[in-house]
Design an enzyme around this catalytic site. Structure first.
Site, PDB file in Angstrom:
ATOM      1  N   ARG A  68      -1.005 -34.985 -42.493  1.00  0.00           N
ATOM      2  CA  ARG A  68      -1.463 -33.685 -42.790  1.00  0.00           C
ATOM      3  C   ARG A  68      -0.576 -32.570 -42.870  1.00  0.00           C
ATOM      4  O   ARG A  68      -1.122 -31.514 -43.089  1.00  0.00           O
ATOM      5  CB  ARG A  68      -2.229 -33.458 -41.181  1.00  0.00           C
ATOM      6  CG  ARG A  68      -1.464 -33.478 -40.064  1.00  0.00           C
ATOM      7  CD  ARG A  68      -2.171 -33.695 -38.694  1.00  0.00           C
ATOM      8  NE  ARG A  68      -1.169 -33.434 -37.767  1.00  0.00           N
ATOM      9  CZ  ARG A  68      -0.252 -34.369 -37.378  1.00  0.00           C
ATOM     10  NH1 ARG A  68      -0.375 -35.550 -37.893  1.00  0.00           N
ATOM     11  NH2 ARG A  68       0.546 -34.548 -36.281  1.00  0.00           N
ATOM     12  N   LYS A  83      12.094 -29.614 -39.557  1.00  0.00           N
ATOM     13  CA  LYS A  83      10.827 -29.305 -40.435  1.00  0.00           C
ATOM     14  C   LYS A  83      11.189 -28.025 -41.196  1.00  0.00           C
ATOM     15  O   LYS A  83      10.655 -27.786 -42.510  1.00  0.00           O
ATOM     16  CB  LYS A  83       9.520 -29.025 -39.345  1.00  0.00           C
ATOM     17  CG  LYS A  83       9.189 -30.227 -38.994  1.00  0.00           C
ATOM     18  CD  LYS A  83       7.891 -30.056 -38.182  1.00  0.00           C
ATOM     19  CE  LYS A  83       7.155 -31.254 -37.751  1.00  0.00           C
ATOM     20  NZ  LYS A  83       5.861 -31.338 -36.935  1.00  0.00           N
ATOM     21  N   CYS A 168      -7.057  -8.435 -27.151  1.00  0.00           N
ATOM     22  CA  CYS A 168      -5.913  -9.441 -27.644  1.00  0.00           C
ATOM     23  C   CYS A 168      -6.180 -10.899 -27.183  1.00  0.00           C
ATOM     24  O   CYS A 168      -7.068 -11.161 -26.554  1.00  0.00           O
ATOM     25  CB  CYS A 168      -4.503  -8.820 -26.926  1.00  0.00           C
ATOM     26  SG  CYS A 168      -4.399  -9.151 -25.031  1.00  0.00           S
ATOM     27  N   CYS A 184      -3.700 -34.013 -30.722  1.00  0.00           N
ATOM     28  CA  CYS A 184      -3.580 -34.824 -31.627  1.00  0.00           C
ATOM     29  C   CYS A 184      -3.281 -36.332 -30.931  1.00  0.00           C
ATOM     30  O   CYS A 184      -3.810 -37.413 -31.643  1.00  0.00           O
ATOM     31  CB  CYS A 184      -2.566 -34.331 -32.617  1.00  0.00           C
ATOM     32  SG  CYS A 184      -3.024 -32.684 -33.237  1.00  0.00           S
ATOM     33  N   CYS A 244      -2.570  -6.023 -23.022  1.00  0.00           N
ATOM     34  CA  CYS A 244      -3.038  -4.992 -24.058  1.00  0.00           C
ATOM     35  C   CYS A 244      -3.356  -3.591 -23.649  1.00  0.00           C
ATOM     36  O   CYS A 244      -3.106  -2.629 -24.410  1.00  0.00           O
ATOM     37  CB  CYS A 244      -3.755  -5.267 -25.028  1.00  0.00           C
ATOM     38  SG  CYS A 244      -5.567  -5.834 -24.583  1.00  0.00           S
TER      39      CYS A 244
END
Length: 342
Positions: A68, A83, A168, A184, A244
């Site tokens: 993916r 990566k 936020c 995953c 925030c």
């Protein structure tokens, strides 16, 4: 200035035009996490001509990524490439006029402000909640819009968060979830959903950078049992939000107990060991010592040591360590102590 001819089809789109393209060429974007979402977003933004893109990721390319993570191939796996280095290499062949800054790092309380301030937009390509809260704190403190994204199984979501305008991330998700939740590793992920969410993140970034209106919704998509759900978040602002509203940046607090030195990486059978005090390593010297205990490979960025077929230890020059083959923090600590030491 770059030859605008390469962007001719993009400039024909009335929402961008030449003026929008010139804005993109002058823009700076940071992508946190160069995995499934980050590679898709980076690919689109480089092709679109965003002038400066910083890629930040802590991991190396693994065979399981190739299903993916679109910028990587088998050669990157065989070379043990980080990566960001593999992605930078590929992106430079796509558009050499864009500056791609590759940073091998774990975004944490000690470096988040240095790595993420000064950008026009931040993109969330991460796989964990703690980093998202960090991004949120930096974004609010420096007034930087950012685009949240997540994908697992056949489902994904994204939202544009603009300090002072939208709620936020902490308004929307007030508390850090307990446990790792669905990942995953536990329920898998389909590559088309990561392509879709990463692409939506890229187009929302392009809208931000060119001054166009962005989506006011938290968008949720399922591609297996097809469904779309939009939740308008504009009324979701918490009037008592610590971040925030009160500008209380708990996740940037260096004394906070929320920060960990050992963490199990979501979506990977891996434990990360991170030291608040830098542990600069002589990789060549360490590699020579470890050869008597197992297989040692490496490159200019890292050293990979495999004491057996099930586990491996990746050591980066800054001292950060990834123990692959386990999610057990106690086991990872034991392996580190046994082979690496202090």
């Amino acid at each position: 200035m770059d030859d605008l001819g390469r962007y001719s089809r993009q400039m024909l789109f009335s929402g961008i035009g030449k003026e929008g393209q010139l804005k993109l060429l002058k823009s700076k974007v940071a992508i946190v996490g160069v995995g499934a979402l980050g590679t898709i977003a980076a690919n689109h933004l480089v092709r679109s001509g965003v002038g400066y893109i910083r890629l930040i990721d802590r991991d190396v390319v693994d065979l399981s990524n190739l299903q993916r993570q679109s910028l990587f191939n088998e050669e990157d796996v065989n070379l043990n490439l980080p990566k960001v280095i593999a992605a930078q290499k590929r992106l430079n062949t796509i558009n050499s006029t864009v500056t791609v800054d590759a940073v091998i790092a774990d975004v944490n309380v000690d470096n988040a402000e240095d790595l993420l301030s000064g950008f026009d937009c931040l993109i969330d390509g991460t796989d964990n909640f703690m980093t998202r809260y960090l991004i949120n704190d930096v974004a609010i403190k420096y007034g930087i819009p950012w685009i949240h994204g997540a994908a697992v199984s056949s489902r994904g979501m994204y939202a544009v968060i603009k300090p002072g305008i939208t709620p936020c991330y902490r308004c929307l998700f007030p508390h850090v979830p307990i446990g790792r939740g669905e990942t995953c590793d536990t329920i898998g992920v389909l590559s088309p959903i990561t392509d879709i969410i990463g692409s939506f993140q890229a187009i929302e970034a392009i809208k931000l950078l060119t001054g166009a209106a962005t989506s006011p919704n938290l968008e949720q998509i399922d591609i297996w049992d097809p469904s779309l759900f939009s939740m308008n978040i504009m009324d979701g602002k918490n009037p008592h939000c610590p971040a925030c509203v009160n500008r209380q940046f708990d996740f940037l607090n260096r004394s906070s107990s929320l920060q960990e030195s050992y963490s199990s990486l979501c979506g990977r059978d891996t434990v990360q060991i991170y030291f608040r005090e830098k542990q600069e390593r002589d990789l060549l010297k360490l590699g020579e010592r470890l050869k008597m205990h197992g297989k040692v490979t490496g490159n200019q960025f890292l050293l990979r040591f495999s004491p057996d077929k099930e586990t491996s230890i990746v050591i980066f020059k800054d001292g950060r360590v990834l123990v692959h083959g386990t999610n057990d923090i106690v086991k990872a600590k034991s392996m580190y102590s046994r082979y690496i030491g202090n």
